[in-house]
Enzyme design. Structure first.
Site, PDB file in Angstrom:
ATOM      1  N   ARG A 160      40.960  27.351  64.920  1.00  0.00           N
ATOM      2  CA  ARG A 160      42.413  27.571  64.923  1.00  0.00           C
ATOM      3  C   ARG A 160      42.726  28.921  64.304  1.00  0.00           C
ATOM      4  NH1 ARG A 160      45.213  22.260  62.505  1.00  0.00           N
ATOM      5  NH2 ARG A 160      46.368  23.882  61.423  1.00  0.00           N
ATOM      6  N   ARG A 177      56.559  17.036  55.307  1.00  0.00           N
ATOM      7  CA  ARG A 177      55.891  18.096  54.545  1.00  0.00           C
ATOM      8  C   ARG A 177      56.691  18.480  53.309  1.00  0.00           C
ATOM      9  NH1 ARG A 177      51.738  19.362  58.268  1.00  0.00           N
ATOM     10  NH2 ARG A 177      51.027  21.462  58.006  1.00  0.00           N
TER      11      ARG A 177
HETATM   12  P1  AMP Z   1      48.845  21.171  60.856  1.00  0.00           P
HETATM   13  O1  AMP Z   1      48.213  21.010  62.207  1.00  0.00           O
HETATM   14  O2  AMP Z   1      49.437  19.880  60.322  1.00  0.00           O
HETATM   15  O3  AMP Z   1      47.915  21.814  59.870  1.00  0.00           O
HETATM   16  O4  AMP Z   1      50.088  22.159  61.041  1.00  0.00           O
HETATM   17  C1  AMP Z   1      49.902  23.488  61.489  1.00  0.00           C
HETATM   18  C2  AMP Z   1      51.156  24.292  61.201  1.00  0.00           C
HETATM   19  O5  AMP Z   1      52.268  23.738  61.938  1.00  0.00           O
HETATM   20  C3  AMP Z   1      51.626  24.291  59.755  1.00  0.00           C
HETATM   21  O6  AMP Z   1      50.944  25.272  58.956  1.00  0.00           O
HETATM   22  C4  AMP Z   1      53.106  24.619  59.925  1.00  0.00           C
HETATM   23  O7  AMP Z   1      53.292  25.985  60.249  1.00  0.00           O
HETATM   24  C5  AMP Z   1      53.467  23.814  61.182  1.00  0.00           C
HETATM   25  N1  AMP Z   1      53.891  22.430  60.849  1.00  0.00           N
HETATM   26  C6  AMP Z   1      53.236  21.271  61.139  1.00  0.00           C
HETATM   27  N2  AMP Z   1      53.910  20.202  60.703  1.00  0.00           N
HETATM   28  C7  AMP Z   1      55.037  20.693  60.114  1.00  0.00           C
HETATM   29  C8  AMP Z   1      56.140  20.097  59.448  1.00  0.00           C
HETATM   30  N3  AMP Z   1      56.218  18.771  59.263  1.00  0.00           N
HETATM   31  N4  AMP Z   1      57.120  20.915  58.978  1.00  0.00           N
HETATM   32  C9  AMP Z   1      57.065  22.252  59.134  1.00  0.00           C
HETATM   33  N5  AMP Z   1      56.044  22.888  59.732  1.00  0.00           N
HETATM   34  C10 AMP Z   1      55.017  22.122  60.223  1.00  0.00           C
END
Ligand code: AMP
Length: 215
Positions: free
Chosen positions: A162, A88
């Site tokens: 979500r 990220r």
């Molecule tokens: P996502 O399902 O990919 O949209 O991720 C949901 C949330 O998880 C994000 O908004 C972050 O708070 C956290 N998250 C997921 N992947 C990462 C990552 N690689 N680094 C930091 N936080 C993450």
């Protein structure tokens, strides 16, 4: 074949990952899912993560790296894997390069799902998913609606939204994406790994474009 997805929040990385899993037998590794599993365990650590995640903030690089390292140790990654939501930021990209070289692995393709903010927001606000199998639907998009309103086509469970798919959290996640994640495009372009995929059409149209570049 090991793949990284880069895309704004709610672009459909999960949906495209499921299609890739089905066609090529790759392991789908979503760092968001790994973190949500921690949250669902109800531990103190999970509660702390949930506070950051529900506001749309990134959690610490070290926490995510540890979860990812454990996941990459599992047997199912030997056929190849998809990283959905990782890296990220540039620090995570460096950490990933180091970890993959230790594990004797490498990335073959970086797929950037290109779309504008309005469309991503529309998809986020309409997104609903199955708590049992994780399948994602969209209540605003005809081609992504479930057959029966509010129920998973496969498990018949009630679909849920979500907690971070609200307008305020989406805006934070989008800003975080612009500041932290978009710089990765240059990073992978310089390594000759980047493929830009137009993601403004249906999931099938996007998947057809993906298949053309990874073959
Ligand atoms: P996502 O399902 O990919 O949209 O991720 C949901 C949330 O998880 C994000 O908004 C972050 O708070 C956290 N998250 C997921 N992947 C990462 C990552 N690689 N680094 C930091 N936080 C993450």
């Amino acid at each position: 074949m090991n793949i990284i997805f880069i895309a704004p929040p709610a672009a459909g990385k999960g949906t495209q990952s499921s299609l890739l899993v089905e066609k090529y037998g790759l392991a789908h590794i979503s760092t968001g899912d790994l973190l949500r599993e921690e949250v669902a365990s109800g531990s103190e650590f999970g509660k702390m993560l949930n506070e950051q995640m529900s506001k749309g903030m990134l959690v610490s690089d070290e926490v995510v790296l540890n979860l990812l390292r454990n996941r990459l140790m599992k047997d199912d990654v030997t056929n190849g894997f998809i990283l959905d939501g990782y890296p990220r930021n540039l620090t995570q990209a460096d950490m990933l390069d180091n970890m993959l070289s230790e594990l004797n692995m490498k990335i073959d393709h970086v797929l950037y799902l290109d779309m504008d903010k309005e469309l991503a927001m529309h998809r986020a606000l309409g997104r609903i998913s199955c708590p049992k199998c994780g399948k994602s639907y969209n209540k605003y998009e005809e081609v992504m609606k479930p057959k029966v309103d509010g129920k998973c086509d496969d498990c018949h469970e009630d679909l849920i939204s979500r907690s971070d798919d609200n307008e305020e959290s989406f805006n934070t996640r989008f800003d975080t994406y612009l500041d932290n994640t978009q710089p990765l495009l240059n990073y992978y372009k310089e390594k000759n790994l980047l493929n830009v995929i137009d993601n403004s059409g249906t999931p099938e149209e996007t998947f057809d474009k993906i298949k053309e570049v990874i073959i």
